[in-house]
Design a protein around this motif. Structure first.
Motif, PDB file in Angstrom:
ATOM      1  N   VAL A  94      85.496  33.516  -0.920  1.00  0.00           N
ATOM      2  CA  VAL A  94      86.112  33.160  -2.296  1.00  0.00           C
ATOM      3  C   VAL A  94      84.824  32.348  -3.001  1.00  0.00           C
ATOM      4  CG1 VAL A  94      87.608  31.730  -2.941  1.00  0.00           C
ATOM      5  CG2 VAL A  94      88.107  32.178  -1.282  1.00  0.00           C
ATOM      6  N   ARG A  95      84.449  32.934  -4.004  1.00  0.00           N
ATOM      7  CA  ARG A  95      83.433  32.705  -4.990  1.00  0.00           C
ATOM      8  C   ARG A  95      84.432  31.865  -5.867  1.00  0.00           C
ATOM      9  NH1 ARG A  95      78.232  31.556  -6.715  1.00  0.00           N
ATOM     10  NH2 ARG A  95      77.557  32.728  -7.995  1.00  0.00           N
ATOM     11  N   GLY A  96      84.142  30.632  -5.881  1.00  0.00           N
ATOM     12  CA  GLY A  96      84.838  29.437  -6.209  1.00  0.00           C
ATOM     13  C   GLY A  96      84.591  29.127  -8.006  1.00  0.00           C
ATOM     14  N   GLU A  98      83.107  27.061 -11.721  1.00  0.00           N
ATOM     15  CA  GLU A  98      81.788  26.594 -11.892  1.00  0.00           C
ATOM     16  C   GLU A  98      82.179  24.260 -12.090  1.00  0.00           C
ATOM     17  OE1 GLU A  98      81.332  27.491 -16.067  1.00  0.00           O
ATOM     18  OE2 GLU A  98      80.507  29.318 -15.568  1.00  0.00           O
ATOM     19  N   GLY A  99      80.582  24.281 -11.087  1.00  0.00           N
ATOM     20  CA  GLY A  99      80.511  22.854 -11.453  1.00  0.00           C
ATOM     21  C   GLY A  99      81.561  21.995 -10.335  1.00  0.00           C
ATOM     22  N   ALA A 100      82.089  22.421  -8.689  1.00  0.00           N
ATOM     23  CA  ALA A 100      82.871  21.916  -8.514  1.00  0.00           C
ATOM     24  C   ALA A 100      81.597  21.956  -7.018  1.00  0.00           C
ATOM     25  CB  ALA A 100      83.712  22.988  -7.170  1.00  0.00           C
ATOM     26  N   GLU A 101      81.683  20.807  -6.555  1.00  0.00           N
ATOM     27  CA  GLU A 101      80.698  20.242  -5.308  1.00  0.00           C
ATOM     28  C   GLU A 101      80.848  21.441  -4.307  1.00  0.00           C
ATOM     29  OE1 GLU A 101      79.344  17.109  -2.398  1.00  0.00           O
ATOM     30  OE2 GLU A 101      80.170  16.851  -3.864  1.00  0.00           O
ATOM     31  N   GLY A 102      80.269  22.047  -3.895  1.00  0.00           N
ATOM     32  CA  GLY A 102      80.537  23.103  -1.926  1.00  0.00           C
ATOM     33  C   GLY A 102      81.110  24.029  -2.431  1.00  0.00           C
ATOM     34  N   LEU A 158      87.309  23.536  -4.036  1.00  0.00           N
ATOM     35  CA  LEU A 158      87.203  24.293  -5.598  1.00  0.00           C
ATOM     36  C   LEU A 158      87.273  23.586  -6.782  1.00  0.00           C
ATOM     37  CD1 LEU A 158      89.774  27.220  -4.391  1.00  0.00           C
ATOM     38  CD2 LEU A 158      86.780  27.287  -4.694  1.00  0.00           C
ATOM     39  N   ILE A 159      88.500  22.725  -6.853  1.00  0.00           N
ATOM     40  CA  ILE A 159      88.590  21.497  -7.673  1.00  0.00           C
ATOM     41  C   ILE A 159      87.048  20.116  -8.055  1.00  0.00           C
ATOM     42  CG2 ILE A 159      90.472  22.502  -8.095  1.00  0.00           C
ATOM     43  CD1 ILE A 159      91.370  20.482  -7.106  1.00  0.00           C
ATOM     44  N   GLY A 160      86.305  20.122  -6.947  1.00  0.00           N
ATOM     45  CA  GLY A 160      85.747  19.013  -6.250  1.00  0.00           C
ATOM     46  C   GLY A 160      86.457  17.733  -6.301  1.00  0.00           C
ATOM     47  N   SER A 161      87.231  17.321  -5.633  1.00  0.00           N
ATOM     48  CA  SER A 161      88.498  16.446  -5.490  1.00  0.00           C
ATOM     49  C   SER A 161      89.088  16.210  -4.107  1.00  0.00           C
ATOM     50  CB  SER A 161      89.391  16.445  -7.008  1.00  0.00           C
ATOM     51  OG  SER A 161      89.994  15.255  -6.240  1.00  0.00           O
TER      52      SER A 161
END
Length: 177
Positions: A94-96, A98-102, A158-161
């Motif tokens: 998966v290519r996630g 922009e801006g989400a860590e990891g 993906l969403i950084g949370s």
């Protein structure tokens, strides 16, 4: 294999031939634009999304991970599924966002209990393992990767949370913590 994963490739090892196969896109897609109104939770069930939550032949229910990722806004072209023709080991790349860590790249392999991140580490190994159902072996579920709990680790990256995952009686709920 770690280098291949960090560069956005799935790596498959064939113990019989001692060969490594690396699979990637011909042209690696750009990171997806994160939706402006990114949802904070999502609940789906076997009744509302029968193409995403399907019966597990071993009993219970499981989630078609690629279709579920699309519900969160990941474009289909940012998801690469591959089954090695000899070993039948499957993987999802998966290519996630922009801006989400990891979220540079994430890999899930059949038979493993975690999600690999081309970035900071991997998810916990306390969840259920992935299932792979190949139509060439007479299973009607099709060529996809199915899971349950580890899906939450993937969405969280993906969403950084951080996410809380609940999957009971064919209903999957993910909420931001």
């Amino acid at each position: 294999m770690t280098v291949a994963q960090a560069l956005g490739g799935e790596a498959f090892y064939n113990a019989d031939t001692q060969e490594v196969t690396v699979v990637t896109w011909k042209n690696v897609p750009a990171k997806a634009k994160k939706p402006a109104n990114q949802q904070k939770s999502l609940t789906i069930s076997k009744d509302t999304h029968p193409d995403v939550i399907v019966a597990d032949p071993r009993g219970g229910w499981m989630v078609d991970v690629a279709k579920y990722l699309q519900l969160w806004g990941i474009p289909k072209e940012n998801i690469l599924y591959y089954v090695h023709p000899e070993t039948k080991q499957g993987g999802l790349l998966v290519r996630g966002f922009e801006g989400a860590e990891g979220s540079t790249f994430m890999m899930m392999y059949t038979g493993e209990k975690f999600v690999w991140f081309a970035g900071p580490g991997k998810s916990s190994d306390t969840e259920w393992s992935w299932g792979n159902y190949d139509p060439g072996q007479g299973n009607s579920l099709g060529n996809s990767i199915y899971s349950d709990g580890p899906t939450g680790d993937l969405i969280a990256a993906l969403i950084g949370s951080p996410m809380h995952t609940s999957f009971k009686s064919g209903t999957l709920t993910l909420n931001k913590r």
